[in-house]
Design a protein around this motif. Sequence first.
Motif, PDB file in Angstrom:
ATOM      1  N   UNK A  73      73.783  57.015  50.528  1.00  0.00           N
ATOM      2  CA  UNK A  73      74.058  55.759  50.718  1.00  0.00           C
ATOM      3  C   UNK A  73      74.023  55.031  49.333  1.00  0.00           C
ATOM      4  N   UNK A  74      75.219  54.557  48.848  1.00  0.00           N
ATOM      5  CA  UNK A  74      75.019  54.054  47.575  1.00  0.00           C
ATOM      6  C   UNK A  74      75.355  52.619  47.777  1.00  0.00           C
ATOM      7  N   UNK A  75      74.327  51.515  47.562  1.00  0.00           N
ATOM      8  CA  UNK A  75      74.255  50.259  47.732  1.00  0.00           C
ATOM      9  C   UNK A  75      74.570  49.289  46.437  1.00  0.00           C
ATOM     10  N   UNK A  76      74.839  50.183  45.427  1.00  0.00           N
ATOM     11  CA  UNK A  76      75.078  49.167  44.454  1.00  0.00           C
ATOM     12  C   UNK A  76      76.014  50.139  43.347  1.00  0.00           C
ATOM     13  N   UNK A  77      76.631  49.346  42.374  1.00  0.00           N
ATOM     14  CA  UNK A  77      77.236  50.005  41.305  1.00  0.00           C
ATOM     15  C   UNK A  77      76.461  50.690  40.483  1.00  0.00           C
ATOM     16  N   UNK A  78      76.787  51.792  39.820  1.00  0.00           N
ATOM     17  CA  UNK A  78      76.083  52.312  38.781  1.00  0.00           C
ATOM     18  C   UNK A  78      76.937  52.442  37.437  1.00  0.00           C
ATOM     19  N   UNK A  79      76.307  51.683  36.357  1.00  0.00           N
ATOM     20  CA  UNK A  79      76.892  51.154  35.237  1.00  0.00           C
ATOM     21  C   UNK A  79      76.398  51.871  34.096  1.00  0.00           C
ATOM     22  N   UNK A 124      70.750  51.414   3.356  1.00  0.00           N
ATOM     23  CA  UNK A 124      71.353  51.074   4.565  1.00  0.00           C
ATOM     24  C   UNK A 124      70.576  52.144   5.623  1.00  0.00           C
ATOM     25  N   UNK A 125      70.950  51.622   6.848  1.00  0.00           N
ATOM     26  CA  UNK A 125      70.155  52.442   7.925  1.00  0.00           C
ATOM     27  C   UNK A 125      71.029  52.345   9.206  1.00  0.00           C
ATOM     28  N   UNK A 126      70.445  53.398   9.880  1.00  0.00           N
ATOM     29  CA  UNK A 126      71.353  53.451  11.336  1.00  0.00           C
ATOM     30  C   UNK A 126      70.238  53.808  12.307  1.00  0.00           C
ATOM     31  N   UNK A 127      70.046  52.899  13.081  1.00  0.00           N
ATOM     32  CA  UNK A 127      69.082  52.993  14.363  1.00  0.00           C
ATOM     33  C   UNK A 127      69.849  53.099  15.833  1.00  0.00           C
ATOM     34  N   UNK A 128      69.176  53.925  16.556  1.00  0.00           N
ATOM     35  CA  UNK A 128      69.652  53.921  17.961  1.00  0.00           C
ATOM     36  C   UNK A 128      68.487  53.824  18.845  1.00  0.00           C
ATOM     37  N   UNK A 129      68.466  52.677  19.855  1.00  0.00           N
ATOM     38  CA  UNK A 129      67.593  52.458  20.843  1.00  0.00           C
ATOM     39  C   UNK A 129      68.015  52.610  22.230  1.00  0.00           C
ATOM     40  N   UNK A 130      67.078  53.355  22.942  1.00  0.00           N
ATOM     41  CA  UNK A 130      67.269  53.264  24.287  1.00  0.00           C
ATOM     42  C   UNK A 130      66.211  52.361  25.080  1.00  0.00           C
ATOM     43  N   UNK A 154      79.498  44.759  19.495  1.00  0.00           N
ATOM     44  CA  UNK A 154      80.497  45.288  20.423  1.00  0.00           C
ATOM     45  C   UNK A 154      79.307  45.908  21.668  1.00  0.00           C
ATOM     46  N   UNK A 155      80.148  45.401  22.967  1.00  0.00           N
ATOM     47  CA  UNK A 155      79.212  45.659  23.996  1.00  0.00           C
ATOM     48  C   UNK A 155      80.320  46.443  25.123  1.00  0.00           C
ATOM     49  N   UNK A 156      79.733  47.598  25.715  1.00  0.00           N
ATOM     50  CA  UNK A 156      80.573  48.133  26.675  1.00  0.00           C
ATOM     51  C   UNK A 156      80.092  48.445  27.751  1.00  0.00           C
ATOM     52  N   UNK A 157      80.480  48.231  29.198  1.00  0.00           N
ATOM     53  CA  UNK A 157      80.097  48.711  30.328  1.00  0.00           C
ATOM     54  C   UNK A 157      80.965  49.564  31.238  1.00  0.00           C
ATOM     55  N   UNK A 158      80.448  50.710  31.435  1.00  0.00           N
ATOM     56  CA  UNK A 158      81.260  51.889  32.067  1.00  0.00           C
ATOM     57  C   UNK A 158      80.828  52.125  33.508  1.00  0.00           C
ATOM     58  N   UNK A 159      81.589  51.909  34.334  1.00  0.00           N
ATOM     59  CA  UNK A 159      81.384  51.975  35.975  1.00  0.00           C
ATOM     60  C   UNK A 159      81.242  53.644  36.153  1.00  0.00           C
ATOM     61  N   UNK A 160      80.338  54.262  36.362  1.00  0.00           N
ATOM     62  CA  UNK A 160      80.353  55.742  36.763  1.00  0.00           C
ATOM     63  C   UNK A 160      79.730  55.821  38.231  1.00  0.00           C
ATOM     64  N   UNK A 219      71.929  59.655  35.527  1.00  0.00           N
ATOM     65  CA  UNK A 219      71.094  58.887  35.952  1.00  0.00           C
ATOM     66  C   UNK A 219      70.110  58.146  34.905  1.00  0.00           C
ATOM     67  N   UNK A 220      69.991  58.889  33.973  1.00  0.00           N
ATOM     68  CA  UNK A 220      69.029  58.382  32.734  1.00  0.00           C
ATOM     69  C   UNK A 220      70.155  57.442  31.918  1.00  0.00           C
ATOM     70  N   UNK A 221      71.329  57.889  32.065  1.00  0.00           N
ATOM     71  CA  UNK A 221      72.371  56.875  31.116  1.00  0.00           C
ATOM     72  C   UNK A 221      72.342  55.727  31.823  1.00  0.00           C
ATOM     73  N   UNK A 222      72.546  55.539  33.150  1.00  0.00           N
ATOM     74  CA  UNK A 222      72.330  54.309  33.692  1.00  0.00           C
ATOM     75  C   UNK A 222      71.088  53.823  33.913  1.00  0.00           C
ATOM     76  N   UNK A 223      69.974  54.182  33.667  1.00  0.00           N
ATOM     77  CA  UNK A 223      68.902  53.469  33.663  1.00  0.00           C
ATOM     78  C   UNK A 223      68.491  52.945  32.469  1.00  0.00           C
ATOM     79  N   UNK A 224      68.803  53.695  31.269  1.00  0.00           N
ATOM     80  CA  UNK A 224      68.430  53.210  30.010  1.00  0.00           C
ATOM     81  C   UNK A 224      69.610  53.370  29.233  1.00  0.00           C
ATOM     82  N   UNK A 225      69.938  51.818  28.770  1.00  0.00           N
ATOM     83  CA  UNK A 225      71.217  51.501  27.977  1.00  0.00           C
ATOM     84  C   UNK A 225      70.826  52.075  26.585  1.00  0.00           C
ATOM     85  N   UNK A 226      71.960  52.115  25.772  1.00  0.00           N
ATOM     86  CA  UNK A 226      71.995  52.487  24.524  1.00  0.00           C
ATOM     87  C   UNK A 226      72.471  51.199  23.706  1.00  0.00           C
TER      88      UNK A 226
END
Length: 312
Positions: A73-79, A124-130, A154-160, A219-226
């Motif tokens: 049962x999937x009761x909500x979207x996975x984004x 300069x620096x490049x930092x990636x956070x989860x 830039x902000x993106x949301x992908x429905x998976x 599941x980890x990508x859905x729970x933790x945004x980048x």
Amino acid sequence: MGTNAVAVKRAQPKKSALLILLLVVALILTILAIATPNLLRSRMAANQASQYARMQAQSAEGGADGGGLPKLEVDFRKVVRTGSLDLEVKDPVQTAEALRQLALRERGYLESSNVWGASDSLQTARVTLRVPAERFDEVRLEVRKLGARMTNERVESKDVTGEYVDLESSLRNYRAEEQQYLEIMKRAGAVKDTLEVARQLAEVRGRIERTQGQWKLLSQQVQMATLSVSLRSESVAAIGGVRWQPLQHVKIALRDAAQDLAGYGDFLILVLFRLPVMLLWVVTLAVMAGLGWKLARWLWGKLFVTAPALAG
């Protein structure tokens, strides 16, 4: 003599008929010997397939015997949410550390950090956070406050949801198939049958591990945004209200030139090491072309030159 000859003539058809009858019986027995094992295997495969279908149906309904999997049962979207920010800051190194502390406070973590530059004015620096997906927007606003100026966002949301459901369904089916093979192995008597079922079971478990790994990653990508943040120093001179960044452009030009030079060197190395193979191909094609030309001339002489001369 005449009577014996007639008896021999009458016995010959009987022998021929008996021989034909024996050949027909032998042919029927051969066909039965070949077809019977195939029929038995087909019947066993049909029984196993029907049993597997019943187990899948029981699994889909929840499983009354406790061996089934829970109903999907999937009761909500996975984004999957991702974002990027380009900031001008006073000190990229200190800001990168502040970003790491911010991620820890928000129950996230620092995925990667890269700082480069010869001096503070060119760093300069490049930092990636989860960070947790439900805190993504709040963290993004906090990151904005750390910079003196934001140049890009830039902000993106992908429905998976579909991919998520497909992986869960595949995982359920593979586990039901695993249970079916375990039941068959309990009833397998011959060593050959046991080895075949064990091989099929190993393949199913391999598919389970791969699918479960993909499901956990999604599941980890859905729970933790980048959130990716680019930081650069405020090496800017204001001239008539216009923001000018000469040192930054010089640095970018030098870095691009170094990358182009590295690409040129890589190409030369590639050509140098592949030159013998390229020459071998050229020689091979030249030899084949020469042989083809000689064969064409020989055929031309045989078909269109020699034949008319002989006719004359």
